[in-house]
Design a protein around this motif. Sequence first.
Motif: not given
Length: 78
Positions: A22-26, A30-34, A39-43
């Motif tokens: 939800e954070v990545v969608l909004l 933020s995905a780049e920072i994660m 934190l590679h589970c963004v995808g």
Amino acid sequence: MNNNKAKTKPRGKVTKDMVLGEVVLLYPKSAEIMLEYGLHCVGCSANAFDTIKDAMKIHGISKQDTDEMIDRINKIIK
């Protein structure tokens, strides 16, 4: 009457109890920072139900790094 409502991002603050996907969608940036914090589970499909806190714990990322990451994300969404 116009039923087409403009979609806007909620103004608020990201917390470690929010669902990662939800954070990545909004806030896509933020995905780049994660990713910088390992934190590679963004995808990953788990991002639909894991909170940021859970994902950080699963990946062995410290509370200090988690707090730092959340602070950085909140700075970019302002």
